[in-house]
Design a protein around this motif. Structure first.
Motif, PDB file in Angstrom:
ATOM      1  N   TYR A  49      -0.095   0.230  -4.308  1.00 13.51           N
ATOM      2  CA  TYR A  49      -0.625  -0.671  -3.277  1.00 13.51           C
ATOM      3  C   TYR A  49      -1.120   0.138  -2.081  1.00 13.51           C
ATOM      4  CZ  TYR A  49       2.460  -3.948  -5.741  1.00 13.51           C
ATOM      5  OH  TYR A  49       3.098  -4.689  -6.686  1.00 13.51           O
ATOM      6  N   ARG A  50      -2.103  -0.383  -1.402  1.00 17.98           N
ATOM      7  CA  ARG A  50      -2.442   0.102  -0.064  1.00 17.98           C
ATOM      8  C   ARG A  50      -2.773  -1.134   0.746  1.00 17.98           C
ATOM      9  NH1 ARG A  50      -1.120   4.332   3.205  1.00 17.98           N
ATOM     10  NH2 ARG A  50      -2.451   4.193   5.041  1.00 17.98           N
ATOM     11  N   VAL A  51      -2.084  -1.299   1.867  1.00 20.05           N
ATOM     12  CA  VAL A  51      -2.334  -2.445   2.735  1.00 20.05           C
ATOM     13  C   VAL A  51      -2.861  -1.941   4.072  1.00 20.05           C
ATOM     14  CG1 VAL A  51      -1.302  -4.416   3.943  1.00 20.05           C
ATOM     15  CG2 VAL A  51      -0.546  -3.844   1.623  1.00 20.05           C
ATOM     16  N   GLN A  52      -3.992  -2.503   4.495  1.00 20.29           N
ATOM     17  CA  GLN A  52      -4.514  -2.231   5.844  1.00 20.29           C
ATOM     18  C   GLN A  52      -4.263  -3.504   6.633  1.00 20.29           C
ATOM     19  OE1 GLN A  52      -8.427  -1.220   4.533  1.00 20.29           O
ATOM     20  NE2 GLN A  52      -7.858   0.878   4.004  1.00 20.29           N
ATOM     21  N   TYR A  53      -3.212  -3.485   7.424  1.00 19.57           N
ATOM     22  CA  TYR A  53      -2.788  -4.731   8.069  1.00 19.57           C
ATOM     23  C   TYR A  53      -3.735  -5.137   9.190  1.00 19.57           C
ATOM     24  CZ  TYR A  53       0.120  -8.458   9.757  1.00 19.57           C
ATOM     25  OH  TYR A  53       0.567  -9.699  10.119  1.00 19.57           O
ATOM     26  N   GLU A  99       7.034  -5.659   0.873  1.00 20.52           N
ATOM     27  CA  GLU A  99       7.575  -4.563   1.688  1.00 20.52           C
ATOM     28  C   GLU A  99       6.436  -3.740   2.300  1.00 20.52           C
ATOM     29  OE1 GLU A  99      10.782  -1.059   0.834  1.00 20.52           O
ATOM     30  OE2 GLU A  99       8.935  -0.942  -0.308  1.00 20.52           O
ATOM     31  N   VAL A 100       5.428  -3.398   1.481  1.00 21.12           N
ATOM     32  CA  VAL A 100       4.325  -2.555   1.961  1.00 21.12           C
ATOM     33  C   VAL A 100       3.566  -3.290   3.080  1.00 21.12           C
ATOM     34  CG1 VAL A 100       2.184  -1.370   1.309  1.00 21.12           C
ATOM     35  CG2 VAL A 100       4.127  -1.339  -0.245  1.00 21.12           C
ATOM     36  N   LYS A 126      -0.147   0.940   5.205  1.00 19.33           N
ATOM     37  CA  LYS A 126       0.976   1.510   4.443  1.00 19.33           C
ATOM     38  C   LYS A 126       0.604   1.477   2.973  1.00 19.33           C
ATOM     39  CE  LYS A 126       5.186   3.095   5.366  1.00 19.33           C
ATOM     40  NZ  LYS A 126       5.659   3.724   6.608  1.00 19.33           N
ATOM     41  N   GLY A 127       1.190   2.394   2.202  1.00 21.97           N
ATOM     42  CA  GLY A 127       0.925   2.403   0.772  1.00 21.97           C
ATOM     43  C   GLY A 127       2.201   2.639   0.004  1.00 21.97           C
ATOM     44  N   GLY A 128       2.137   2.349  -1.288  1.00 19.91           N
ATOM     45  CA  GLY A 128       3.316   2.603  -2.098  1.00 19.91           C
ATOM     46  C   GLY A 128       2.974   2.565  -3.576  1.00 19.91           C
ATOM     47  N   ILE A 182      -5.216   8.044  -5.449  1.00 19.37           N
ATOM     48  CA  ILE A 182      -6.225   8.281  -4.401  1.00 19.37           C
ATOM     49  C   ILE A 182      -7.628   7.989  -4.948  1.00 19.37           C
ATOM     50  CG2 ILE A 182      -7.266  10.055  -2.892  1.00 19.37           C
ATOM     51  CD1 ILE A 182      -4.470   8.852  -2.036  1.00 19.37           C
ATOM     52  N   ALA A 183      -7.874   8.372  -6.209  1.00 22.18           N
ATOM     53  CA  ALA A 183      -9.191   8.090  -6.797  1.00 22.18           C
ATOM     54  C   ALA A 183      -9.458   6.577  -6.805  1.00 22.18           C
ATOM     55  CB  ALA A 183      -9.271   8.653  -8.217  1.00 22.18           C
ATOM     56  N   GLU A 184      -8.408   5.783  -7.060  1.00 24.73           N
ATOM     57  CA  GLU A 184      -8.575   4.323  -7.125  1.00 24.73           C
ATOM     58  C   GLU A 184      -8.816   3.690  -5.754  1.00 24.73           C
ATOM     59  OE1 GLU A 184      -8.995   2.520  -9.729  1.00 24.73           O
ATOM     60  OE2 GLU A 184      -8.403   3.940 -11.290  1.00 24.73           O
ATOM     61  N   ILE A 185      -8.329   4.356  -4.677  1.00 23.07           N
ATOM     62  CA  ILE A 185      -8.502   3.738  -3.340  1.00 23.07           C
ATOM     63  C   ILE A 185      -9.454   4.570  -2.471  1.00 23.07           C
ATOM     64  CG2 ILE A 185      -6.245   2.584  -3.386  1.00 23.07           C
ATOM     65  CD1 ILE A 185      -5.210   4.748  -1.425  1.00 23.07           C
TER      66      ILE A 185
END
Ligand code: NAD
Length: 416
Positions: free
Chosen positions: A58-62, A83-84, A106-108, A129-132
């Motif tokens: 996951y990567r969340v940009q809040y 959680e992320v 945050k990422g996880g 990292i390639a995916e995001i």
């Protein structure tokens, strides 16, 4: 109040209390309680035995109102999107309290990294990292280490991103090795920040830091540096615990020796400088300062009544449940909230990003001097706000953060 086990709901509870006090505009309230972007990716990795496993990341940009998203990447089997998202929201408020021009991210990855070989770990990191890759970048979103990720993983992230964009982009990630654009002082920055706000709190309360008795839960990056720097201020560290054990000595522990011991034994368990102690006993000690620097949800309504410390400095993220926090505040305990107490890490990450973008690196003294100034400013802003609004420091930290993000949200206006 119940949070239904959701960490994001716990964050919302803290947010809502402060937003009500602030009289926050209902539209801005809605914006600030929703994550801007949540990315879920599937990560196929060929394992050493030839089989393919697919991990979830996951990567969340809040929120990116104040600048690029900023926040660590966690590798843990218990990672969830809830959680992320909560951690990304906390990063938004932390960056705003620290007054650095970043949003929160945050990422996880759901993985137990201890079960992977070094090659598998590298392959997983590079695939993630390639995916995001389109979502991150020095101007977009700047990751950093968190639980179970380190400077080597940051090096792989920097390299993977750089290979994709076709040039070396050191500022895409912080917490890197010094040799490739990391900042001097970054490793110690979170613990140094904990020391600074504890020292300032003691000054405010009329406590002598030189005579203060301190207990520290956790002896990793944050706990060990906090203990070391507080002892260098003359405080007496009487107890420390980690995942395996704990040590207590009423006369004070020799932290320099403990650091050497922990490096050799990967734990402080068996350190020959005192008696054995566990977490419940550590929390109940007659100390002036308690530094929880291990995990979330350690101080609960169950053990809060045993706490005798006058100051609780939250080195960890979310170590105190909302109910336990309310209880401690009502009893007069001076709780320095995580989004202030452990903001030294992201502040020095900001310095690292600035140095990378300038291509000019500062001496360690310069980094520490600037961190000292930033942490003292943040502590003063939060303390003054708590006095003005007659509220606890956690609510005050949210008040400072929300009003900074809300002001810029309104200035920027609606894009539609
Ligand atoms: P770390 O992995 O270096 O250290 C964690 C420590 O906690 C270890 O000593 C471990 O043995 C101990 N621990 C684990 N379970 C325990 C238990 N049940 N009882 C007592 N000790 C226990 O991690 P860290 O980087 O020091 O992070 C600790 C906390 O601080 C986390 O909540 C993290 O999110 C937060 N934090 C870290 C940074 C940073 O820059 N490293 C910045 C801000 C917040």
């Amino acid at each position: 109040m119940e949070t239904g086990g959701s960490i994001f709901n716990a964050m919302l509870q803290e947010f809502d209390g402060a937003a009500r006090l602030l009289g926050l505009d209902p539209g801005v309230w809605k914006i600030l309680t929703h994550p801007k972007r949540q990315i879920t990716v599937s990560l196929p990795v060929q394992m050493d035995n030839g089989e393919i496993e697919v991990f979830t990341g996951y990567r969340v940009q809040y929120n990116i109102t104040l600048g690029p998203a900023k926040g660590g990447i966690r590798y843990h089997p218990g990672v969830t999107l809830d959680e992320v998202t909560a951690l990304a929201a906390w990063m938004t408020w932390k960056c705003a309290v620290a007054h650095v021009p970043f949003g929160g991210g945050k990422g996880g990855i759901i993985v137990d990294p201890n079960r992977l070989s070094r090659r598998e770990l590298e392959a997983l990191t590079r695939r993630y990292i390639a995916e995001i890759v389109d979502a991150i970048g020095p101007e977009k979103d700047v990751p950093a280490p968190d639980v179970n990720t380190n400077d080597q993983i940051m090096a792989w992230i920097m390299d993977t991103y750089s290979m994709h964009v076709g040039h070396t982009a050191t500022a895409v990630v912080t917490g890197k090795p010094i040799e490739m654009g990391g900042s001097l002082g970054r490793r110690e920055a979170t613990g140094r920040g904990v020391m600074i706000v504890t020292r300032e709190a003691a000054k405010h309360l009329g406590l002598e830091i030189k005579e203060a008795r301190v207990a520290v839960q956790g002896f990793g990056n944050v706990g060990s540096v906090s203990a070391d720097l507080l002892s260098k201020q003359g405080a007496r560290i009487v107890a420390v615990t980690d995942w395996k054990g704990g040590v207590y000595n009423d006369k004070g522990l020799d932290i320099t020796k403990m650091l050497d011991y922990a490096k050799q034994h990967k734990s402080i368990d068996g350190f020959p400088g005192g008696e054995t102690i566990d977490n419940p006993k550590l929390f109940a000690l007659d100390v002036d300062v308690l530094v929880p620097a291990a995990l979330e949800n350690q101080i609960t309504l169950e053990n809060a009544p045993t706490i005798r410390a006058k100051i609780v400095a939250e080195g960890a993220n979310g170590p105190t449940t909302p109910d336990a926090h309310k209880y401690l505040h009502e009893r007069g305990v001076f709780v320095i909230p995580d989004i202030l107490a452990n903001a030294g890490g992201v502040t020095t990450s900001y310095f690292e990003w600035v140095q990378d973008r300038h291509g000019y690196f500062w001496e360690e003294d310069e980094v520490n001097k600037r961190l000292e100034a930033k942490m003292c400013e943040a502590f003063k802003d939060v303390l003054d706000t708590s006095i003005r609004y007659k509220t606890d420091l956690r609510t005050a930290a949210y008040l400072v953060a929300i009003s900074r993000v809300a002001t810029v949200t309104k200035m920027r206006g609606m894009y539609a």
